[in-house]
Structures are given as C-alpha cells and as structure tokens.
Design a protein around this motif. Structure first.
Motif: not given
Length: 141
Positions: A70, A92-93, A95-97, A99-100
């Motif tokens: 990432a 995007s990166v 937001e994904r982190q 959420a994780r």
C-alpha cells in the motif's frame, strides 16, 4: 553500507543515523520498492537527496499499519512533507485501511466481551466456592 555523498559538500552522511531507520530497515524498504539506492563501485549504497524525506514518509505510513504494498502506491502522493497529496488512489487506500482497522476493533471488542463473560463466571464460582468452604467448615465443627 548505507552512505551517500552529499552533493553540495562531498561529506559522507549515514542515512540510518540521520533517518532513525536501521540499515536493515533501509534494505527492506529498498527490497520492497519503497526506496531507491544506486551503488558505488565499491558496492556502497548511494541515496538521492530526497531519501531522508522518503524514509520519514515510509516510517509515518508504516506506523499507521499500512502494508509495504500500500505504501508503494501511496509514496507518489506523499512528496513534499508530511501528509498526502489528495488523489483518488490515496483516498481509496486510506479508506480501505480505516475499514480494516474498524473491523479489527470490532473483533477485539467481541473478544473482550467474551473474556469479560468468562471473568464474571469465574468470580461467581470463586464466591460460591468460598461459601461452600465456609459451610463445610461450620458443619465439621
């Protein structure tokens, strides 16, 4: 070694000492494609003038829990000081982190609840065990 020649004054400067990252970490960053180093004739690494800032960004991003993969995608958005330049990819990166991390926090909260239930039952049983022990002592007298 992890030296570079400072172009303006020609003095060897050790990147691990200046960046706070170990030589091993710098090699790892290089292997992961996060940091670029040229080689001198003697095999020593030569880092560019932006290496110190790049290492600082890598360490900041690693501290957030992002993977090296990432970070490799985010580094172009991380030039010019702390923080990231806005782009769809960086958003995007991140937001994904997030959420994780939210999922991990929920899982940890679930595990904590389960442990709290076990602790509650253990306290109840400890109290019952004491009461039984006292009752048997009284009946033995």
């Amino acid at each position: 070694m992890c030296d570079r020649l400072t172009p303006d004054i020609g003095v060897k400067v050790k990147l691990p000492e200046r960046s706070g990252a170990s030589a091993r970490s710098l090699r790892y960053y290089e292997q992961q494609g996060l940091l670029r180093a040229d080689r001198d004739a003697n095999g020593y690494r030569r880092y560019g003038p932006d290496a110190l800032d790049t290492v600082a960004r890598i360490r900041e991003l690693l501290a957030t829990g992002l993977s090296a993969d990432a970070i490799r995608h985010l580094l172009p958005c991380a030039q010019g000081g702390p923080g990231l330049v806005f782009c769809d990819l960086s958003c995007s990166v991140l937001e994904r982190q997030m959420a994780r991390l939210d999922a991990e926090i929920a899982e940890l909260a679930h595990r904590r609840e389960a442990l709290a239930r076990y602790a509650h039952v253990m306290r109840q049983r400890r109290g019952q065990g004491r009461a039984l022990a006292q009752l048997s002592l009284r009946s033995a007298s």
